[in-house]
Write a protein that holds these residues in place. Structure first.
Motif, PDB file in Angstrom:
ATOM      1  N   ALA A  65      63.537  73.850  42.323  1.00 49.34           N
ATOM      2  CA  ALA A  65      64.629  73.267  41.551  1.00 49.34           C
ATOM      3  C   ALA A  65      64.765  71.786  41.885  1.00 49.34           C
ATOM      4  O   ALA A  65      64.344  71.340  42.942  1.00 49.34           O
ATOM      5  N   VAL A  66      65.370  71.055  40.948  1.00 52.92           N
ATOM      6  CA  VAL A  66      65.667  69.646  41.140  1.00 52.92           C
ATOM      7  C   VAL A  66      67.166  69.490  40.944  1.00 52.92           C
ATOM      8  O   VAL A  66      67.704  69.900  39.910  1.00 52.92           O
ATOM      9  N   LEU A  67      67.859  68.929  41.929  1.00 49.91           N
ATOM     10  CA  LEU A  67      69.289  68.673  41.804  1.00 49.91           C
ATOM     11  C   LEU A  67      69.469  67.302  41.182  1.00 49.91           C
ATOM     12  O   LEU A  67      68.892  66.317  41.651  1.00 49.91           O
ATOM     13  N   VAL A  68      70.254  67.231  40.110  1.00 49.80           N
ATOM     14  CA  VAL A  68      70.480  65.979  39.402  1.00 49.80           C
ATOM     15  C   VAL A  68      71.796  65.389  39.894  1.00 49.80           C
ATOM     16  O   VAL A  68      72.840  66.020  39.788  1.00 49.80           O
ATOM     17  N   ARG A  69      71.705  64.187  40.453  1.00 48.21           N
ATOM     18  CA  ARG A  69      72.904  63.523  40.958  1.00 48.21           C
ATOM     19  C   ARG A  69      73.374  62.493  39.947  1.00 48.21           C
ATOM     20  O   ARG A  69      72.580  61.787  39.346  1.00 48.21           O
ATOM     21  N   TYR A  70      74.683  62.417  39.782  1.00 46.32           N
ATOM     22  CA  TYR A  70      75.260  61.394  38.920  1.00 46.32           C
ATOM     23  C   TYR A  70      76.590  60.979  39.520  1.00 46.32           C
ATOM     24  O   TYR A  70      77.265  61.752  40.171  1.00 46.32           O
ATOM     25  N   GLY A  71      76.960  59.722  39.335  1.00 44.11           N
ATOM     26  CA  GLY A  71      78.147  59.189  39.986  1.00 44.11           C
ATOM     27  C   GLY A  71      79.341  59.045  39.069  1.00 44.11           C
ATOM     28  O   GLY A  71      80.314  59.787  39.167  1.00 44.11           O
ATOM     29  N   GLU A  72      79.287  58.105  38.163  1.00 44.61           N
ATOM     30  CA  GLU A  72      80.436  57.748  37.350  1.00 44.61           C
ATOM     31  C   GLU A  72      80.977  58.892  36.497  1.00 44.61           C
ATOM     32  O   GLU A  72      82.158  58.924  36.208  1.00 44.61           O
ATOM     33  N   ILE A  73      80.136  59.808  36.082  1.00 41.32           N
ATOM     34  CA  ILE A  73      80.604  60.910  35.240  1.00 41.32           C
ATOM     35  C   ILE A  73      81.681  61.714  35.967  1.00 41.32           C
ATOM     36  O   ILE A  73      82.644  62.175  35.371  1.00 41.32           O
ATOM     37  N   GLY A  74      81.549  61.846  37.275  1.00 43.61           N
ATOM     38  CA  GLY A  74      82.479  62.648  38.058  1.00 43.61           C
ATOM     39  C   GLY A  74      83.902  62.128  38.105  1.00 43.61           C
ATOM     40  O   GLY A  74      84.821  62.870  38.423  1.00 43.61           O
ATOM     41  N   VAL A  75      84.121  60.867  37.782  1.00 46.50           N
ATOM     42  CA  VAL A  75      85.472  60.306  37.852  1.00 46.50           C
ATOM     43  C   VAL A  75      86.145  60.229  36.480  1.00 46.50           C
ATOM     44  O   VAL A  75      87.258  59.722  36.374  1.00 46.50           O
ATOM     45  N   LYS A  76      85.491  60.719  35.448  1.00 42.76           N
ATOM     46  CA  LYS A  76      86.049  60.673  34.090  1.00 42.76           C
ATOM     47  C   LYS A  76      87.041  61.821  33.884  1.00 42.76           C
ATOM     48  O   LYS A  76      87.094  62.776  34.649  1.00 42.76           O
ATOM     49  N   SER A  77      87.806  61.721  32.813  1.00 47.90           N
ATOM     50  CA  SER A  77      88.725  62.812  32.475  1.00 47.90           C
ATOM     51  C   SER A  77      87.923  64.067  32.144  1.00 47.90           C
ATOM     52  O   SER A  77      86.722  64.000  31.869  1.00 47.90           O
ATOM     53  N   SER A  78      88.568  65.194  32.142  1.00 48.09           N
ATOM     54  CA  SER A  78      87.891  66.469  31.936  1.00 48.09           C
ATOM     55  C   SER A  78      87.110  66.506  30.625  1.00 48.09           C
ATOM     56  O   SER A  78      85.954  66.919  30.597  1.00 48.09           O
ATOM     57  N   LYS A  79      87.724  66.087  29.522  1.00 42.46           N
ATOM     58  CA  LYS A  79      87.048  66.126  28.228  1.00 42.46           C
ATOM     59  C   LYS A  79      85.859  65.168  28.189  1.00 42.46           C
ATOM     60  O   LYS A  79      84.772  65.543  27.750  1.00 42.46           O
ATOM     61  N   VAL A  80      86.057  63.954  28.664  1.00 39.93           N
ATOM     62  CA  VAL A  80      84.977  62.965  28.655  1.00 39.93           C
ATOM     63  C   VAL A  80      83.845  63.431  29.573  1.00 39.93           C
ATOM     64  O   VAL A  80      82.666  63.341  29.221  1.00 39.93           O
ATOM     65  N   ARG A  81      84.187  63.951  30.746  1.00 41.61           N
ATOM     66  CA  ARG A  81      83.172  64.447  31.679  1.00 41.61           C
ATOM     67  C   ARG A  81      82.364  65.584  31.059  1.00 41.61           C
ATOM     68  O   ARG A  81      81.131  65.607  31.146  1.00 41.61           O
ATOM     69  N   THR A  82      83.045  66.501  30.387  1.00 41.93           N
ATOM     70  CA  THR A  82      82.360  67.620  29.730  1.00 41.93           C
ATOM     71  C   THR A  82      81.384  67.106  28.673  1.00 41.93           C
ATOM     72  O   THR A  82      80.237  67.555  28.602  1.00 41.93           O
ATOM     73  N   ASP A  83      81.834  66.156  27.856  1.00 44.33           N
ATOM     74  CA  ASP A  83      80.972  65.590  26.814  1.00 44.33           C
ATOM     75  C   ASP A  83      79.763  64.871  27.420  1.00 44.33           C
ATOM     76  O   ASP A  83      78.633  65.016  26.943  1.00 44.33           O
ATOM     77  N   MET A  84      79.995  64.096  28.476  1.00 41.97           N
ATOM     78  CA  MET A  84      78.907  63.346  29.094  1.00 41.97           C
ATOM     79  C   MET A  84      77.916  64.279  29.798  1.00 41.97           C
ATOM     80  O   MET A  84      76.710  64.048  29.760  1.00 41.97           O
ATOM     81  N   GLU A  85      78.418  65.332  30.440  1.00 41.79           N
ATOM     82  CA  GLU A  85      77.526  66.306  31.078  1.00 41.79           C
ATOM     83  C   GLU A  85      76.684  67.039  30.039  1.00 41.79           C
ATOM     84  O   GLU A  85      75.507  67.298  30.261  1.00 41.79           O
TER      85      GLU A  85
END
Length: 65
Positions: free
Chosen positions: A6-26
């Protein structure tokens, strides 16, 4: 020697967004990762678990340099 499956995908800024925006970006990131796997002819699946994205694969070609 241990072989990764497996490969773990790390991301930073997405984690600090609002729930809806984070869901869309993920979702968009999952789609882009799946497209990258298809473009490289790599067998694998993109899985979301606990605000983490993971690519399940046994191919070393899934790792981007």
């Amino acid at each position: 020697m241990h072989r990764a499956d497996a490969v773990l995908v790390r991301y930073g800024e997405i984690g600090v967004k609002s729930s809806k925006v984070r869901t869309d970006m993920e979702r968009r990131l999952r789609e882009n990762l799946a497209a990258m796997l298809d473009a490289r002819d790599v067998d694998g699946t993109v899985v979301r678990s606990w605000s983490r994205l993971r690519i399940d694969t046994e191919s070393a070609d899934a790792v981007a340099e």
